[in-house]
Design a protein around this motif. Structure first.
Motif, short mmCIF file in Angstrom:
data_model
loop_
_atom_site.label_atom_id
_atom_site.label_comp_id
_atom_site.label_asym_id
_atom_site.label_seq_id
_atom_site.Cartn_x
_atom_site.Cartn_y
_atom_site.Cartn_z
N VAL A 158 0.83 -1.42 -0.02
CA VAL A 158 0.21 0.10 -0.25
C VAL A 158 0.44 1.37 -0.15
O VAL A 158 0.40 2.34 -0.26
N TYR A 159 1.95 0.95 0.50
CA TYR A 159 2.83 2.89 0.89
C TYR A 159 4.10 1.99 0.91
O TYR A 159 5.31 0.93 1.00
N ARG A 160 5.02 2.66 -0.33
CA ARG A 160 6.01 2.62 -0.28
C ARG A 160 7.61 3.42 0.85
O ARG A 160 6.66 3.95 1.71
N PRO A 161 8.60 2.56 0.96
CA PRO A 161 9.13 3.29 2.64
C PRO A 161 8.91 4.85 1.87
O PRO A 161 9.07 4.76 0.71
N CYS A 162 9.72 5.06 3.08
CA CYS A 162 10.33 6.70 3.48
C CYS A 162 10.75 6.96 4.42
O CYS A 162 10.77 6.25 5.42
N ASP A 163 10.84 8.23 4.62
CA ASP A 163 11.94 8.89 5.17
C ASP A 163 10.63 9.48 6.23
O ASP A 163 10.17 10.09 5.73
N PRO A 164 10.52 9.26 7.78
CA PRO A 164 9.62 9.25 8.59
C PRO A 164 10.18 10.84 8.60
O PRO A 164 8.74 11.93 8.46
N PHE A 191 6.23 17.38 5.20
CA PHE A 191 5.32 16.66 5.09
C PHE A 191 3.81 17.28 5.36
O PHE A 191 3.24 18.02 4.37
N GLN A 192 3.10 16.64 6.09
CA GLN A 192 1.94 16.85 6.80
C GLN A 192 1.69 17.62 6.79
O GLN A 192 0.85 18.94 6.75
N TYR A 193 2.75 18.60 7.00
CA TYR A 193 2.90 20.05 8.25
C TYR A 193 2.27 21.18 6.95
O TYR A 193 2.50 22.42 6.90
N SER A 194 2.87 20.38 5.78
CA SER A 194 2.72 21.92 4.28
C SER A 194 1.73 22.19 3.88
O SER A 194 0.70 20.89 4.08
N GLU A 195 1.40 23.25 2.89
CA GLU A 195 0.30 23.35 2.43
C GLU A 195 0.06 22.26 1.72
O GLU A 195 -1.46 21.69 1.81
N GLU A 196 0.38 21.10 0.91
CA GLU A 196 0.33 20.57 -0.06
C GLU A 196 -0.27 19.16 0.49
O GLU A 196 -0.94 18.23 0.76
N GLY A 197 0.22 18.91 2.13
CA GLY A 197 -0.42 17.65 3.03
C GLY A 197 -1.36 18.54 3.27
O GLY A 197 -2.20 17.81 4.24
N ARG A 198 -1.53 19.28 3.83
CA ARG A 198 -2.74 20.03 5.00
C ARG A 198 -3.84 19.66 3.75
O ARG A 198 -5.36 19.69 4.43
N THR A 199 -3.79 19.95 2.55
CA THR A 199 -5.03 19.90 1.22
C THR A 199 -5.11 18.70 0.87
O THR A 199 -5.98 18.66 -0.46
N GLY A 255 -5.90 15.54 1.46
CA GLY A 255 -7.36 14.74 1.77
C GLY A 255 -6.94 13.74 2.95
O GLY A 255 -7.18 13.08 3.70
N ASP A 256 -5.63 13.03 2.08
CA ASP A 256 -4.87 12.09 2.89
C ASP A 256 -3.14 12.17 3.09
O ASP A 256 -2.98 10.82 1.68
N ALA A 257 -2.46 12.67 3.42
CA ALA A 257 -1.46 13.37 3.64
C ALA A 257 -0.30 11.91 3.05
O ALA A 257 0.32 11.90 2.66
N ILE A 258 -0.46 10.94 4.31
CA ILE A 258 0.92 9.56 3.73
C ILE A 258 0.38 9.21 2.64
O ILE A 258 1.69 8.02 2.11
N LYS A 259 -1.34 8.76 2.23
CA LYS A 259 -1.19 8.28 0.69
C LYS A 259 -0.66 9.31 -0.47
O LYS A 259 -0.02 8.72 -1.07
N ALA A 260 -0.72 10.85 -0.17
CA ALA A 260 0.01 11.61 -1.07
C ALA A 260 1.28 11.66 -1.21
O ALA A 260 1.67 12.11 -2.26
N PHE A 261 1.59 11.25 -0.14
CA PHE A 261 2.91 11.32 0.03
C PHE A 261 4.21 9.87 -0.74
O PHE A 261 5.19 10.03 -0.98
N CYS A 262 2.98 8.78 0.56
CA CYS A 262 4.56 7.22 -0.78
C CYS A 262 3.21 7.07 -0.58
O CYS A 262 3.52 5.17 -0.78
N GLY A 263 2.01 7.04 -0.66
CA GLY A 263 0.96 5.63 -1.09
C GLY A 263 1.61 4.90 -2.76
O GLY A 263 2.14 5.70 -3.59
N VAL A 264 1.23 3.79 -3.06
CA VAL A 264 1.25 2.86 -4.27
C VAL A 264 0.21 2.90 -4.33
O VAL A 264 -0.98 2.80 -5.07
N ALA A 265 0.86 3.19 -6.56
CA ALA A 265 -0.88 4.19 -7.38
C ALA A 265 -1.36 2.78 -7.73
O ALA A 265 -0.20 1.91 -7.48
#
Length: 329
Positions: free
Chosen positions: A290-296, A302-310, A312-322
């Motif tokens: 479901v998720y690629r390896p990531c740097d915590p 990222f979660q607190y960035s504008e992109e992360g906040r908007t 809807g699902d920050a962890i999926k947007a950051f490292c989710g596997v399409a």
């Protein structure tokens, strides 16, 4: 019609962990109950009286150490500045919010606790350090037990895999004060709904209600501040480790009685420089990656960035596997 608060409490079973050890009587039943609650709700309420988080240590922390801490002048508290994560140090003086919070990073290191006290009190504060150290030792032990139960319950039974996960973790302690809400805050929400970015947060409330978690039906359940219980909530990084089996808990702080309250939160994070990835035992044909390896720490930013906040699902947007993307661990 939403279920009643009493029905919700029946859903979030309080699990008794007293005297339990792996392989001993009662372990398997408690492990399964802990895992079921974490999978269903992203949190678990555990009964821990007499395992190191009893009345004496709570009274020392909430009755003396924390009131003493938050009574300090604002300029002293603002010296608590940590840059390892977003909002890593003092939080407070926020218009419209009756909330202050301070954090000790790497709190299992007695030197870090001593350094924290030295920032705030000219001659240190040995009693404060002793209380925080004792509380932290027992809270970390509890968190390790609960995390082991969750991973075992999901199917990770190899000791080397459990040890490898545990060995990359570090802990911080956030101490929080919630004051009287301004009149315009009719809902009495002192901390808006959010999901934590870390692995887990162990939450110890003291006497006054506040913690609310969202259930599957979208309703909010108020976790009672019982003196013999602790709440462990899952963060987004545990979502990655469990390959989506344990979703991060959406929670908030709301105090309808509008009383002052304290809480202590033990945050569990991977160490700097580590990579978070799904445990290989939890990836198979029935459960593709479901998720690629990531740097915590990159994810935290990222979660607190504008992109992360908007997103809807920050962890999926950051490292989710399409769905049509790569699925290599």
């Amino acid at each position: 019609m939403p279920a009643s608060a009493e029905q919700h409490f029946m859903e979030i079973t309080k699990v008794d962990l007293r005297g339990l050890e792996p392989g001993r009587p009662g372990w398997d039943e408690a492990r399964d109950a802990v895992t079921a609650s974490m999978v269903a709700h992203g949190c678990v309420v555990v009964h821990v009286q007499h395992v190191g988080l009893d009345d004496d240590i709570r009274q020392a922390l909430f009755g003396r150490a924390m009131p003493e801490l938050f009574a300090l002048p604002a300029e002293a508290k603002q010296r608590n500045a940590n840059s390892d994560v977003q909002y890593g140090g003092y939080i407070g003086q926020i218009p419209g919010m009756a909330y202050e919070s301070m954090r000790i990073k790497d709190v299992t290191d007695a030197g870090q606790i001593s350094d924290f006290a030295g920032l705030l009190w000219p001659h240190g504060n040995p009693a404060f350090c002793e209380t925080v150290g004792e509380f932290t030792k027992n809270a970390v032990s509890l968190e390790k037990t609960v995390t082991r139960m969750v991973l075992e319950g999901l199917g990770v039974r190899a000791e080397h895999a459990l040890d490898s996960h545990r060995d990359q973790l570090c802990y911080s302690l956030r101490m929080s004060y919630y004051g009287i809400c301004p009149e315009e805050n009719a809902a009495k929400v002192t901390l808006p709904e959010h999901r934590d970015y870390d692995m887990t947060t162990t939450i110890v409330q003291h006497e006054v209600e506040g913690l609310e978690v969202q259930l599957k039906d979208g309703s909010w359940f108020a976790v009672p501040p019982e003196p013999d219980t602790v709440v462990i909530v899952a963060g987004e990084l545990l979502n990655v480790v469990t390959n989506g089996r344990v979703r991060a808990c959406l929670h908030r702080v709301r105090t309808p009685s509008n009383r002052e309250r304290f809480s202590a939160l033990l945050g569990c994070m991977p160490t700097q420089g580590s990579t978070v990835r799904a445990m290989e035992q939890l990836v198979d044909e029935g459960h593709p990656l479901v998720y690629r390896p990531c740097d915590p720490y990159e994810y935290c930013a990222f979660q607190y960035s504008e992109e992360g906040r908007t997103s809807g699902d920050a962890i999926k947007a950051f490292c989710g596997v399409a769905k049509d993307g790569p699925a290599a661990v």
